[in-house]
Write a protein that holds these residues in place. Structure first.
Motif, mmCIF file in Angstrom:
data_model
loop_
_atom_site.group_PDB
_atom_site.id
_atom_site.type_symbol
_atom_site.label_atom_id
_atom_site.label_comp_id
_atom_site.label_asym_id
_atom_site.label_seq_id
_atom_site.Cartn_x
_atom_site.Cartn_y
_atom_site.Cartn_z
ATOM 1 N N VAL A 203 -36.741 -10.657 -3.812
ATOM 2 C CA VAL A 203 -37.166 -9.693 -2.795
ATOM 3 C C VAL A 203 -35.956 -9.006 -2.173
ATOM 4 O O VAL A 203 -35.998 -7.812 -1.852
ATOM 5 N N ASN A 204 -34.847 -9.739 -2.041
ATOM 6 C CA ASN A 204 -33.626 -9.182 -1.474
ATOM 7 C C ASN A 204 -32.719 -8.555 -2.527
ATOM 8 O O ASN A 204 -31.555 -8.252 -2.251
ATOM 9 N N ARG A 205 -33.249 -8.397 -3.745
ATOM 10 C CA ARG A 205 -32.545 -7.758 -4.860
ATOM 11 C C ARG A 205 -31.289 -8.507 -5.301
ATOM 12 O O ARG A 205 -30.374 -7.912 -5.866
ATOM 13 N N ARG A 206 -31.245 -9.779 -5.079
ATOM 14 C CA ARG A 206 -30.134 -10.601 -5.565
ATOM 15 C C ARG A 206 -30.527 -11.126 -6.939
ATOM 16 O O ARG A 206 -30.882 -12.287 -7.118
ATOM 17 N N TYR A 207 -30.464 -10.220 -7.909
ATOM 18 C CA TYR A 207 -31.024 -10.495 -9.225
ATOM 19 C C TYR A 207 -30.326 -11.652 -9.935
ATOM 20 O O TYR A 207 -30.975 -12.479 -10.577
ATOM 21 N N GLY A 208 -28.994 -11.713 -9.858
ATOM 22 C CA GLY A 208 -28.265 -12.755 -10.564
ATOM 23 C C GLY A 208 -28.640 -14.146 -10.097
ATOM 24 O O GLY A 208 -28.935 -15.033 -10.909
ATOM 25 N N ALA A 209 -28.656 -14.357 -8.787
ATOM 26 C CA ALA A 209 -29.009 -15.663 -8.239
ATOM 27 C C ALA A 209 -30.470 -15.984 -8.514
ATOM 28 O O ALA A 209 -30.815 -17.131 -8.846
ATOM 29 N N ALA A 210 -31.351 -14.986 -8.374
ATOM 30 C CA ALA A 210 -32.774 -15.214 -8.646
ATOM 31 C C ALA A 210 -32.991 -15.589 -10.103
ATOM 32 O O ALA A 210 -33.797 -16.476 -10.417
ATOM 33 N N LEU A 211 -32.260 -14.944 -11.004
ATOM 34 C CA LEU A 211 -32.389 -15.237 -12.433
ATOM 35 C C LEU A 211 -31.939 -16.662 -12.739
ATOM 36 O O LEU A 211 -32.597 -17.388 -13.497
#
Length: 279
Positions: A82-90
């Motif tokens: 949701v916060n666009r922290r794609y690397g950590a979310a992935l």
């Protein structure tokens, strides 16, 4: 109550309630989850007969590792997304997929990757990835198809896909029904949208107030009823993220022909969840 009994009680109640819930859903998409729940409950019964002094610790550990931990990791991944922290979310989505390698959980990283590629303008790569997910026929595949329509605005192919593959289930499955309502509204087929929503209300289904409110908000917004959308948004504010509330408020004003929404959509595009970001 000692720790052994406390863990036994917590795990037993949690497993039993979750098993009852899965029995009411699509069995094909829940077989792995059901297997874990039945396995934990069976271990509990056997343990109470063979090693009652330790059964709570054994079942409690399994409950934490197989149920609670993957859910917590996935929830954190969604919050980062949701916060666009794609690397950590992935990274976290991969961990949750390793912890629960069934029921489409390992496909969650692909959803995050596709959203990241749409955000970066790599639409062809994202669409190709979603097409691969669609062919798997899982719940994640269905989510991917809906996400592609939202990101690209290609609602006609999405509606044709619903009618050809999920004609019946899209009237019962809340996620598919939300997609149908939005597709019909976006295409200007508002009478059909209202009929679909009315059939949902008339169906004898046990649906939460939050789900009914979310559908009502979407219908009101796509019907161009700003005041109704504002009231519904306020009513379900505790269960709907603020960016989603703002998105549907602005959508209602846009459909109603108001000319004061461009700045609001521009600000929302820069800060909202990537799930709400249209191409």
């Amino acid at each position: 109550m000692d720790l052994n009994r406390l863990l036994l009680w917590m795990a037993g109640v949690s497993c039993s309630l979750n098993l009852l819930y899965t029995l009411r859903s699509d069995g094909a998409s829940q077989w792995g989850w059901r297997s874990i729940l039945i396995g934990l409950l069976a271990t509990m019964v056997v343990g109470m007969l063979i090693f009652p002094a330790w059964v709570g610790y054994v079942v409690g550990f399994g409950w934490f590792v197989l149920m609670l931990l993957p859910a917590l990791v996935q929830r954190l991944a969604n919050r980062l997304l949701v916060n666009r922290r794609y690397g950590a979310a992935l990274a976290l989505a991969r961990v949750s997929g390793w912890l629960r390698p069934f029921d489409a959980w390992p496909d969650h990283p692909d959803i995050i990757r596709a959203l990241q590629w749409y955000h970066e303008g790599r639409s062809d790569d994202a669409t190709a990835l979603i097409s691969r997910l669609e062919r798997r026929g899982s719940s994640i595949g269905r989510l991917a198809v809906m996400m592609r329509a939202q990101q690209t605005g290609d609602w006609e192919p999405f509606l044709a896909w619903l009618d050809s593959h999920h004609s019946e289930s899209s009237q019962r499955d809340e996620d598919l029904l939300l997609g149908r309502l939005q597709a019909l509204g976006e295409l200007g087929r508002r009478q059909e949208m209202l009929h679909a929503y009315q059939r949902f209300l008339n169906a004898d289904e046990d649906t939460s107030d939050a789900s009914v409110g979310t559908m009502a908000l979407r219908v009101a917004a796509l019907s161009g009823l700003p005041q109704t959308a504002d009231l519904l948004s306020d009513a379900i504010s505790s269960s709907l993220p603020k960016d989603a509330q703002q998105y549907w408020r602005l959508t209602a004003r846009q459909v109603a022909g108001k000319d004061d929404v461009e700045d609001g959509f521009r600000a929302l595009q820069a800060s909202a969840s990537p799930y709400l970001e249209p191409m």
